[in-house]
Design a protein around this motif. Sequence first.
Motif, short mmCIF file in Angstrom:
data_model
loop_
_atom_site.label_atom_id
_atom_site.label_comp_id
_atom_site.label_asym_id
_atom_site.label_seq_id
_atom_site.Cartn_x
_atom_site.Cartn_y
_atom_site.Cartn_z
N ILE A 72 0.96 -1.18 -0.06
CA ILE A 72 0.06 0.01 -0.08
C ILE A 72 1.01 1.31 0.09
CG2 ILE A 72 -1.90 1.22 1.27
CD1 ILE A 72 -2.62 -1.44 2.78
N LEU A 73 0.80 1.98 -1.12
CA LEU A 73 1.68 3.36 -1.16
C LEU A 73 0.84 4.53 -0.95
CD1 LEU A 73 2.71 1.01 -3.57
CD2 LEU A 73 4.50 2.50 -3.55
N THR A 74 1.26 5.35 -0.01
CA THR A 74 0.56 6.69 0.17
C THR A 74 1.59 7.66 0.21
OG1 THR A 74 0.58 6.35 2.60
CG2 THR A 74 -1.12 5.34 1.41
N LYS A 75 1.16 8.76 0.03
CA LYS A 75 1.85 10.20 0.27
C LYS A 75 2.06 10.39 1.67
CE LYS A 75 3.07 12.12 -3.80
NZ LYS A 75 4.27 12.35 -4.41
N ASP A 76 1.02 10.24 2.46
CA ASP A 76 1.07 10.86 3.70
C ASP A 76 1.08 9.69 4.89
OD1 ASP A 76 -1.49 9.57 3.31
OD2 ASP A 76 -2.46 11.33 3.77
N GLY A 77 1.12 8.41 4.44
CA GLY A 77 1.35 7.20 5.51
C GLY A 77 0.06 6.82 6.21
N ALA A 78 -1.09 7.70 5.68
CA ALA A 78 -2.18 7.31 6.20
C ALA A 78 -3.13 5.94 5.40
CB ALA A 78 -3.29 8.41 6.28
N TYR A 79 -2.58 4.69 5.90
CA TYR A 79 -3.00 3.53 5.10
C TYR A 79 -3.79 2.69 6.17
CZ TYR A 79 1.32 2.48 7.28
OH TYR A 79 2.32 2.28 8.24
N ALA A 104 9.58 3.95 4.48
CA ALA A 104 9.60 5.18 4.18
C ALA A 104 10.28 5.34 2.93
CB ALA A 104 9.77 6.33 5.06
N GLU A 105 9.71 5.56 1.60
CA GLU A 105 10.46 5.69 0.39
C GLU A 105 10.75 7.28 0.48
OE1 GLU A 105 12.46 3.44 -1.19
OE2 GLU A 105 11.40 1.79 0.01
N LYS A 106 11.60 7.68 -0.62
CA LYS A 106 11.63 9.09 -1.04
C LYS A 106 10.34 9.79 -1.25
CE LYS A 106 16.44 8.68 -2.93
NZ LYS A 106 17.09 8.73 -4.34
N GLN A 107 9.52 9.18 -2.11
CA GLN A 107 8.18 9.64 -2.36
C GLN A 107 7.02 9.21 -1.89
OE1 GLN A 107 8.36 12.67 -4.60
NE2 GLN A 107 10.43 12.25 -4.60
N ALA A 108 7.23 8.02 -1.05
CA ALA A 108 5.93 7.69 -0.65
C ALA A 108 6.18 6.87 0.79
CB ALA A 108 5.25 6.55 -1.51
#
Length: 123
Positions: A72-79, A104-108
């Motif tokens: 599950i990939l998100t921008k804000d970590g709200a998964y 935590a990746e660079k973009q997600a």
Amino acid sequence: MSIASKVYQALAASKPLCRLLHKDRGGCGIYHGRSPDAGSYPILVYSVISDVPALSADGMEMERRVTVRLHILTKDGAYEKIEDAARKVMDSIGFRRYQSMELAEKQAFVKIMDFKTGTGVEE
């Protein structure tokens, strides 16, 4: 039907899950193996990471163990809501959560979950 197809059909048919994911031309943001456009979030990526024999008799494979990995990939970590919806879908098709981890990746932000099931060869 292959395990990957079964997983995709179940995930894509879940309206509660699809409402939480980014929509693209193809519909719900669910992809096999990798996302063709990782610039839009949240998305879910699934893959079969293990499919091994578990029971053999008379030289024939009778049962196997399959592990499916969801990212599950998100921008804000709200998964959390996506995770809950995905777990319900996977439970409904006979998979049980085996392990999970966060990255935590660079973009997600990425939540990785592995699900296992046993299945007969004839299925």
